[in-house]
Design a protein around this motif. Sequence first.
Motif, PDB file in Angstrom:
ATOM      1  N   ILE A   6       4.085 -40.538  15.121  1.00 15.21           N
ATOM      2  CA  ILE A   6       2.973 -39.272  14.907  1.00 15.21           C
ATOM      3  C   ILE A   6       1.846 -39.868  15.599  1.00 15.21           C
ATOM      4  O   ILE A   6       1.136 -40.706  15.827  1.00 15.21           O
ATOM      5  CB  ILE A   6       2.331 -39.316  13.998  1.00 15.21           C
ATOM      6  N   PRO A   7       1.780 -39.266  16.947  1.00 12.33           N
ATOM      7  CA  PRO A   7       0.748 -39.083  17.879  1.00 12.33           C
ATOM      8  C   PRO A   7      -0.558 -38.965  17.831  1.00 12.33           C
ATOM      9  O   PRO A   7      -0.340 -37.831  17.175  1.00 12.33           O
ATOM     10  CB  PRO A   7       1.306 -38.861  19.552  1.00 12.33           C
ATOM     11  N   CYS A   8      -1.868 -39.357  17.627  1.00  6.46           N
ATOM     12  CA  CYS A   8      -2.669 -38.434  16.990  1.00  6.46           C
ATOM     13  C   CYS A   8      -3.828 -38.783  18.077  1.00  6.46           C
ATOM     14  O   CYS A   8      -4.802 -39.784  18.408  1.00  6.46           O
ATOM     15  CB  CYS A   8      -3.266 -39.527  15.657  1.00  6.46           C
ATOM     16  N   ARG A  28      13.858 -41.922   1.169  1.00  4.00           N
ATOM     17  CA  ARG A  28      12.951 -41.949   0.607  1.00  4.00           C
ATOM     18  C   ARG A  28      12.976 -43.872   1.990  1.00  4.00           C
ATOM     19  O   ARG A  28      11.613 -44.451   1.387  1.00  4.00           O
ATOM     20  CB  ARG A  28      12.533 -43.141  -0.303  1.00  4.00           C
ATOM     21  N   GLU A  29      13.800 -44.007   2.474  1.00  5.69           N
ATOM     22  CA  GLU A  29      13.634 -45.422   3.425  1.00  5.69           C
ATOM     23  C   GLU A  29      13.013 -44.590   4.496  1.00  5.69           C
ATOM     24  O   GLU A  29      13.680 -44.566   6.158  1.00  5.69           O
ATOM     25  CB  GLU A  29      15.325 -45.619   3.848  1.00  5.69           C
ATOM     26  N   TRP A  30      12.142 -44.966   4.641  1.00  2.00           N
ATOM     27  CA  TRP A  30      10.901 -44.091   5.784  1.00  2.00           C
ATOM     28  C   TRP A  30       9.546 -45.219   5.773  1.00  2.00           C
ATOM     29  O   TRP A  30       9.560 -45.794   5.291  1.00  2.00           O
ATOM     30  CB  TRP A  30      10.999 -42.541   6.163  1.00  2.00           C
ATOM     31  N   GLU A  31       9.367 -45.543   7.100  1.00  2.00           N
ATOM     32  CA  GLU A  31       7.581 -46.008   7.438  1.00  2.00           C
ATOM     33  C   GLU A  31       7.059 -44.955   8.480  1.00  2.00           C
ATOM     34  O   GLU A  31       7.768 -44.099   9.486  1.00  2.00           O
ATOM     35  CB  GLU A  31       8.006 -46.888   8.473  1.00  2.00           C
ATOM     36  N   LEU A  32       6.382 -44.949   8.299  1.00  2.00           N
ATOM     37  CA  LEU A  32       5.338 -43.905   9.004  1.00  2.00           C
ATOM     38  C   LEU A  32       4.068 -44.417  10.297  1.00  2.00           C
ATOM     39  O   LEU A  32       3.069 -45.244   9.166  1.00  2.00           O
ATOM     40  CB  LEU A  32       4.401 -43.282   8.454  1.00  2.00           C
ATOM     41  N   LEU A  33       4.297 -44.007  11.738  1.00  2.00           N
ATOM     42  CA  LEU A  33       3.864 -45.501  12.498  1.00  2.00           C
ATOM     43  C   LEU A  33       2.423 -44.153  12.805  1.00  2.00           C
ATOM     44  O   LEU A  33       2.781 -43.306  13.635  1.00  2.00           O
ATOM     45  CB  LEU A  33       4.418 -45.530  13.520  1.00  2.00           C
ATOM     46  N   LEU A  34       1.440 -44.137  12.448  1.00  2.00           N
ATOM     47  CA  LEU A  34       0.012 -43.480  13.204  1.00  2.00           C
ATOM     48  C   LEU A  34      -0.489 -43.976  14.124  1.00  2.00           C
ATOM     49  O   LEU A  34      -1.183 -44.817  13.732  1.00  2.00           O
ATOM     50  CB  LEU A  34      -0.429 -42.670  12.220  1.00  2.00           C
ATOM     51  N   LEU A  87       6.831 -37.160  15.711  1.00  2.00           N
ATOM     52  CA  LEU A  87       6.546 -36.178  15.176  1.00  2.00           C
ATOM     53  C   LEU A  87       5.172 -35.148  15.073  1.00  2.00           C
ATOM     54  O   LEU A  87       4.522 -36.396  15.295  1.00  2.00           O
ATOM     55  CB  LEU A  87       6.514 -35.887  13.405  1.00  2.00           C
ATOM     56  N   ASP A  88       5.061 -34.307  15.764  1.00  2.00           N
ATOM     57  CA  ASP A  88       3.681 -33.586  17.317  1.00  2.00           C
ATOM     58  C   ASP A  88       2.812 -33.761  15.614  1.00  2.00           C
ATOM     59  O   ASP A  88       2.905 -33.693  13.828  1.00  2.00           O
ATOM     60  CB  ASP A  88       3.982 -32.225  17.348  1.00  2.00           C
ATOM     61  N   ALA A  89       1.444 -34.038  15.393  1.00  2.87           N
ATOM     62  CA  ALA A  89       1.004 -33.930  14.621  1.00  2.87           C
ATOM     63  C   ALA A  89       0.290 -32.582  14.154  1.00  2.87           C
ATOM     64  O   ALA A  89      -0.538 -32.373  13.337  1.00  2.87           O
ATOM     65  CB  ALA A  89      -0.656 -34.796  14.947  1.00  2.87           C
TER      66      ALA A  89
END
Length: 312
Positions: A6-8, A28-34, A87-89
């Motif tokens: 997600i670009p913020c 559930r197998e995910w990582e979130l990069l903000l 994913l857009d913010a």
Amino acid sequence: MVSIIIPCYNCESFVHRAIASVIGQTYREWELLLVNNNSVDGTQQVLESYQKQNPGQIFVFQEGKKGAPAARNKGLSHAKGKWVQYLDADDELLPEKLEQQVQLAESENADCVIGNATLVELKAGKLEHSLRPLYKKDIWIGLITSQMGITSAILWKKKILDKIKGWNEELTSSQEYDMMFRMLKSGGKVVIDEHVKTLIHKTDSSISKDPDRSKMVRIIDNRVKLRLQIMEHLTNINELTEERKAMIHRYIYLELYGNKIDVKEYQSTKLNGLVLEIPLKLRLSNSWKDTKKNIKAGLKSLLAGKRKLATE
């Protein structure tokens, strides 16, 4: 694993919705990069709070170069998943988005899943929902007419993104479809998922209403240039069918007229001598009122009266 990026930028008031939609995934197998991209509000504090709540699964990065493509590439450089979800913010994923699209991609051995999306827009104080159409009959026509998905609705295989070197950070518009074009040129396999699993929260950013005329022209130039590149590529591989060629000509023609750009002048200065071949029924009058009416009729004609040509 899926790496969600997600670009913020100045999104402290609404990024909660996007992040919550990730945390609420059935997969559930995910990582979130903000990736904080030069925000000057409280975005950084919001991102760090989520990282503290979910250590080991949510990560925060900084990107100094302006623009979402640079922020997305920063996330891509740190992504560890087999799959990548941008994913857009201000958008959100429905709960089964990742689970169902990963399953589809694996079963079809695809490099990219083009998903459908619902546009959510506030008009006159009321929320309106509309389906953003896909064109699945011919993937190249879908690309030409901007009906091959939108950023938050697409799932990518990281391997293909690494191969095409991610987003073009030099482009100021049409970055998404430029990347899709490079993916197709590289031989990437695409599958279409017609189910709606993404909500796009749209603001009124029509370029025809932008007072900066030069900015509008630059956006149009990028759109037109991409279509010319597609036509050149399809010609080189002997796949420029008459239907695809007609779609390219019509797209450019309607794009210029829809934004009040003189077609003849544009042809002579920016189309390298290309003369647009437009059926008489699609030629528009000089009256702007009639032009808008004929554009709508022309768009319906382009896609058999069932689909609306997107100019994003």
